[in-house]
Design an enzyme around this catalytic site. Structure first.
Site, mmCIF file in Angstrom:
data_model
loop_
_atom_site.group_PDB
_atom_site.id
_atom_site.type_symbol
_atom_site.label_atom_id
_atom_site.label_comp_id
_atom_site.label_asym_id
_atom_site.label_seq_id
_atom_site.Cartn_x
_atom_site.Cartn_y
_atom_site.Cartn_z
ATOM 1 N N HIS A 212 -1.016 3.748 -2.552
ATOM 2 C CA HIS A 212 -1.191 2.506 -3.311
ATOM 3 C C HIS A 212 -2.422 2.586 -4.200
ATOM 4 O O HIS A 212 -3.238 3.501 -4.092
ATOM 5 C CB HIS A 212 -1.387 1.313 -2.358
ATOM 6 C CG HIS A 212 -0.154 0.922 -1.621
ATOM 7 N ND1 HIS A 212 0.640 -0.126 -2.011
ATOM 8 C CD2 HIS A 212 0.424 1.469 -0.512
ATOM 9 C CE1 HIS A 212 1.662 -0.221 -1.162
ATOM 10 N NE2 HIS A 212 1.557 0.729 -0.257
ATOM 11 N N GLU A 294 -5.504 3.130 -0.594
ATOM 12 C CA GLU A 294 -5.686 2.430 -1.865
ATOM 13 C C GLU A 294 -6.611 3.324 -2.684
ATOM 14 O O GLU A 294 -7.801 3.440 -2.389
ATOM 15 C CB GLU A 294 -6.337 1.062 -1.639
ATOM 16 C CG GLU A 294 -5.499 0.101 -0.828
ATOM 17 C CD GLU A 294 -4.439 -0.606 -1.664
ATOM 18 O OE1 GLU A 294 -4.319 -0.307 -2.862
ATOM 19 O OE2 GLU A 294 -3.745 -1.472 -1.098
HETATM 20 ZN ZN ZN Z 1 0.188 -1.583 -3.489
#
Ligand code: ZN
Length: 330
Positions: A212, A294
């Site tokens: 992500h 992330e």
């Molecule tokens: Zn995401």
């Protein structure tokens, strides 16, 4: 962005490593990589000893939670915009071992399976009805999937996650790993978060990584790895994966920092680059060691400049791969 958590709940599982910090565990494979890291990074790593209680790790909810400024019209043409040629593993493989045959390569990790989960789907913007359908995540019910965020210029998180995932696959396959992607622009939307978890479970994956990029306010920078909290409710029972997932996450965080030169997030995680969460279906429903990463904040101009760079994405993929390989003992 905050993937399958469009309605973030108060952080109850926030914590950071109480025992052994991630930077103390390094894959022997990547020691060489560390040598090329800026000296200042080494110094910086040593400063990351501060362990917070995780309070306040819940970032401000992204104002663009549903990516309103994303350009829906761009979606159809951007199935895998800058992705390396997925159908040609050999040419897509950027690693020194790229000479490996297109067929499953023999390598030190032959026989191991890794599931890579590219967060979101570029088609989700056009399928709000489908992705808003609630699914059971054991502890709760949540949306099937979310759109993900975009950079201010419209580069979609879903494009980013697929691109990094394809690069990651190439690196791992060169090591002999069997790689399964949860999707690769081969479906109009989704999969739902419960299905994403199930794919890892059914593959009996040795490790699962969901890729992500975040979508929070400008000035918030850096990467973080999300680890599963201990949860037990309904179909969720993470007791057996919390430990190995932490090790996987710590290795990925350390390698990602070294390979990309990026710092752990400055807006959550207390500077450790690690966050524990109990509200993500993709983690709660996993029975295999699993983390989310992330990679940066798409809404910050400096982070976005990195995230939109193919060269940087290759480094990101390499860092994640090094962490996985270290975890697998390669
Ligand atoms: Zn995401």
């Amino acid at each position: 962005m905050r993937y399958d958590d469009s309605s973030p709940s108060p952080e109850s599982g926030s914590a950071v490593s109480p025992d052994r910090p991630w930077y103390a565990r390094r894959s022997t494979l990547v020691v060489a990589a560390a040598a090329v890291a800026p000296a200042c990074l080494a110094g910086w790593l040593l400063t990351q000893v501060l362990v917070s209680d995780g309070a306040g790790e819940r970032p401000p909810k992204a104002s663009a939670a549903s990516g309103p400024d994303a350009k829906p019209g761009a979606a159809p043409a951007t199935g895998s915009p800058s992705a390396p040629a997925a159908s040609a593993p050999a040419s897509a493989s950027p690693s020194p071992a790229a000479s490996a045959a297109p067929a499953p390569a023999k390598g030190p990790l032959t026989g191991r399976t890794v599931v890579i989960d590219p967060g979101h789907n570029t088609g989700n913007f056009k399928h709000s009805r489908e992705i808003n359908k609630q699914v059971d995540i054991g502890t709760n019910r949540k949306e099937c999937d979310t759109t993900g965020t975009t950079t201010n210029a419209g580069y979609m998180e879903a494009e980013f996650t697929l691109d990094v995932s394809l690069r990651l696959r190439a690196v791992l396959e060169a090591q002999g790993v069997k790689v399964v992607l949860t999707h690769q622009a081969d479906r109009p939307w989704g999969p739902c978060i419960d299905e994403r978890a199930r794919i890892g479970n059914e593959a009996a994956a040795d490790a699962v990584v969901s890729v992500h990029a975040d979508g929070v306010s400008a000035g918030s920078r850096g990467f973080h790895v999300i680890l599963p909290a201990t949860v037990k409710a309904g179909g969720a029972d993470t007791a057996k994966i919390v430990g190995p997932s932490r090790e996987l996450g710590e290795r990925i965080a350390g390698n990602f920092a070294r390979t990309t030169g990026s710092a752990p997030a400055n807006y959550l995680g207390g500077g450790t680059g690690l966050v524990v969460r109990d509200d993500l279906g993709g983690l709660n429903l996993s029975t295999r060691p699993k983390v989310f990463i992330e990679c940066g904040n798409m809404r910050d101009a400096k982070d976005a400049a990195q995230l939109t760079s193919p060269e940087w994405r290759q480094k990101a993929a390499q860092g994640i791969a090094n962490g996985i390989v270290g975890f697998l003992g390669g």
